[in-house]
Design an enzyme around this catalytic site. Structure first.
Site, PDB file in Angstrom:
ATOM      1  CG  LEU B  24      -1.649  -1.305   1.556  1.00  0.00           C
ATOM      2  CD1 LEU B  24      -2.575  -1.101   2.755  1.00  0.00           C
ATOM      3  CD2 LEU B  24      -2.421  -1.802   0.343  1.00  0.00           C
ATOM      4  N   GLY B  27       5.600   5.409  -2.699  1.00  0.00           N
ATOM      5  CA  GLY B  27       6.534   6.533  -2.625  1.00  0.00           C
ATOM      6  C   GLY B  27       7.955   5.989  -2.681  1.00  0.00           C
ATOM      7  CB  VAL B  48      10.016 -17.093   2.219  1.00  0.00           C
ATOM      8  CG1 VAL B  48       8.603 -17.502   2.661  1.00  0.00           C
ATOM      9  CG2 VAL B  48      10.236 -15.601   2.438  1.00  0.00           C
ATOM     10  CE  LYS B 218      11.457   8.226  12.636  1.00  0.00           C
ATOM     11  NZ  LYS B 218      12.381   9.087  11.852  1.00  0.00           N
TER      12      LYS B 218
END
Lengths: 469, 469
Positions: B24, B27, B48, B218
């Site tokens: 999603l 940018g 994986v 943060k």
């Protein structure tokens, strides 16, 4: 929260069902682990979801007062591991055979293992990881490399979506203490080692540290994780610090460097003719050396040796018993991890982090990431590795010596970066710093230099690292 | 290996069953994540155990060529998340409402989420973590703090068996770029910010960075993890760098310091009268300030502000867009993590590490560690926090001014460490550095100083950190 936890867990452990822990070995680290387990039981219970209960500690002698109830002590590690109320095993005995058997017994029994045994891991991670995989137990070993500093977990997990190109670390506290002290005081190796032993920074038999075996085991572990390739201690090229002299530190200082024992794990690109610093190689001869027979497949170089590094390099300021590891990856760029690389409490911190994660996995039904060695990259022999060299020669103080010496370098295709002449008469010396050259070419050059009439002796040959930075 | 993996997994995903990924936002970071997913598919599949397949990318506009097949693009994030072949959701949209809804929808559907959305996490981690817990999905957010640098994972996992006392970090690249440049060039704030904007280090609207909101989010995340306590952005005391002047940097330099925007998360001991640096407090008045009403319970202080730090402090050398986080824990001692704190590729590295772990959990049936906020430590108000101060006064150039000024400090119980007089006549100033004093006492002192006839103005008041090191 406890409600939710009870509903969610699938590992067979309820909030009131304790998780049993066996600790094997009660040296510096084991003592701290036991202390933390007993003193911080409430915090640990809250973090795990169930109480962590110490079932017993395997020791060599039970007739020593260790400040914990005597009934917790046993000399029978095997029986302790086999107890049905032991779910997690912390192996801090060190050594190979007994530790290996105990860990395998635990893993085969479905008990997760936390170990700091770098020598064992460097040779047997494959076997241990397979045993863990077979019974769906966890094998954790953060404490095996760089003490308290999280390096193993970041490499396994945080870098799992990136491509690591290089790991360079100062991973042995004893040798770093000795080299830092030599750099600071100008003292010689023997005296500094004696002082380190007196202060407790070196063991009575310092061989594993000063000969680089300890760092090589750690390098093997780091390289395995970084390159998804099984690397054992035998794959690591290794030189110790016993030949380092006060003069080496002095000549290093003269070129703005210090000397550090480095563990270097490097990906050597098999295509695109890349140099080790990631730049494209300009000279065809070097490119031929970098990847002569590997075609498209990368190779891995893993090596431990003392090297000059510029004082402005981030690793140059890592002094005393501290450790630091620099990781360079394609996307992450350069990361550095710094902290206490040894000592009871720092190493115990890493062990406890692993233990809590293993316990949480028991409680919640999670799993530690297993071994990842799919890449199976070949190991490049040391002769193929291009590095820069710092060559210290004692020479006759006469005209023509520089010409003779530089001629030998040229003959073997080793390009000189700088030459410095120092002293007069008997004390005259030349210090030559080369550009990148393969180990084999440099070795041939040194042999030829030793034959020259004008060269009294090749006093030392040290590599120079970290100058691209 | 593949055989063993197939036998061992329990997550419902076989080696041939792909794991679907939705991204999603596309940018800087999203673009890099998509690139890595497509370019490194083979490595990712090997790590994986099953292929990671990009199902789609939610963007605002699909009519822009983004270098990937157009059919992967959609403006309907909700529908993308809901697709039955999407197992993992990477949220890189930023913003609050839409991102929160998308993440909650994913988690409620049992889909694991990787996000870098620090602002959302700082306020809603509790809600998101509960949703993940409810469906046994994973919520990962390494990329939300300090870009490529592994900090979240070490705090959650590596420190889980230790007691963290302090986390101090430079966690905003824009402000660090500006302050580093001001320090280096002597330029003023406005001009340096304009240059940073021109070079792409500051956004067109830099408010979130320069006012400290980004660092505060943060800090809230770091404090939550470090202290097992839910800390939100509203709990963080925050000052930005917009008032920092060239003169501040100059006077800082005169005392061997530079100025950094620091995120500080500190445990304030409720017992034993410990000072913030862990030492036992000598002066009763300070001890009364440190823990006046908390009895035995620790408190937590979380704050973001520009502060002077000595140039020899490890954080002082962290320049430009780099980030670094220092973690101090009871057993581990002091650890430091350093690297690139922002940028598309570095942040994508952290996202990809989380994504591989989330995918492995799907494949092997593992779980990420859930939220741990059992400690519920109270937040200490800024007025209670003792720090050192660097006070810059413009004064009348006459005898008696030092006496008058120092008298005001004494009246309010603020002990002076050093005083420096500079300049003459109109340009005369006093620079006062105090010992530790509570914010409230300093504020009263400053108010009293402003009333003095001999004080023309209180030019600046900055905190001084890191001097115990």
């Amino acid at each position: 929260m406890t409600e939710a936890v009870n509903q969610a867990h699938t590992g067979g452990f309820g909030a009131e069902h304790p998780i049993g822990v066996a600790v094997l070995g009660m040296g510096n680290v084991g003592t701290e682990v036991v202390r933390i387990l007993l003193e911080h039981a409430d915090d640990l219970r809250a973090r795990v979801g169930a109480p962590l209960v110490l079932r017993g500690v395997a020791v060599r002698r039970t007739d020593v007062d260790r400040g914990i109830p005597a009934e917790l002590l046993t000399t029978d590690a095997e029986a302790l591991v086999a107890r049905s109320d032991v779910d997690l095993v912390v192996e801090l005995m060190g050594g190979m055979d007994t530790a290996r058997k105990a860990i395998l017994a635990a893993l085969h029994g479905g008990k997760s293992v936390v170990t700091a045994n770098k020598a064992l891991l460097a040779d047997y991670t494959g076997e241990l990881a397979a045993a863990a995989e077979g019974s769906r137990a966890d094998l954790y070993f953060e404490a095996a490399v760089a003490g308290a500093i999280p390096v193993v977990r970041p490499l396994i997990q945080s870098m799992s979506g990136d491509r690591v190109n290089r790991v360079v670390g100062i991973v042995n506290g004893t040798t770093n203490f000795v080299l830092s002290a030599m750099d600071e005081t100008g003292a010689d190796y023997a005296g500094t080692l004696a002082e380190a032993t007196r202060l407790g920074y070196a063991e009575a038999d310092p061989t594993a540290d000063v000969e680089g075996y300890d760092a090589a085991a750690k390098a093997a572990i780091l390289a395995s994780l970084a390159f998804h390739t099984r690397v054992t201690a035998a794959d690591v090229y290794r030189e110790g610090i016993t030949e380092i002299t006060a003069e080496d530190l002095e000549t290093a200082d003269a070129v703005g460097c210090t000397v550090k024992l480095l563990a270097i794990c490097e990906r050597m690109p098999g295509t695109d003719r890349l140099a080790l610093d990631g730049s494209v190689v300009e000279t065809p001869s070097l490119a031929d050396v970098v990847a002569p027979q590997t075609g498209g497949k990368d190779r891995v170089s893993v090596r431990v040796y003392p090297a000059l590094i510029p004082r402005r390099h981030p690793l140059a300021t890592v002094n005393g018993a501290f450790n630091a590891v620099v990781v360079e990856a394609e996307n992450a760029g350069r990361l550095m991890f710094y902290g206490q690389g040894a000592g009871g409490a720092p190493t115990a911190s890493a062990v406890m982090g692993d233990l809590v994660m293993a316990a949480r996995n028991k409680f919640y039904g999670g799993r530690a990431p297993g071994e990842s060695v799919y890449a199976e990259l070949p190991i490049a022999p040391i002769g193929d590795i291009p590095t820069r060299y710092h060559v210290n020669l004692r020479v006759a103080d006469r005209t023509g010596v520089l010409q003779a010496v530089s001629g030998k370098f040229a003959e073997h295709g080793v390009s000189i970066s700088t030459v410095r002449q120092e002293g007069y008469d008997e004390g005259a010396r030349l210090v030559v710093v080369t550009h990148h050259a393969p180990e084999s070419a440099l070795a041939a050059t040194v042999a030829a230099l030793a034959e020259l009439d004008s060269v009294t002796s090749v006093t030392s040959v040290l590599r120079l690292e970290g100058t691209e930075e």
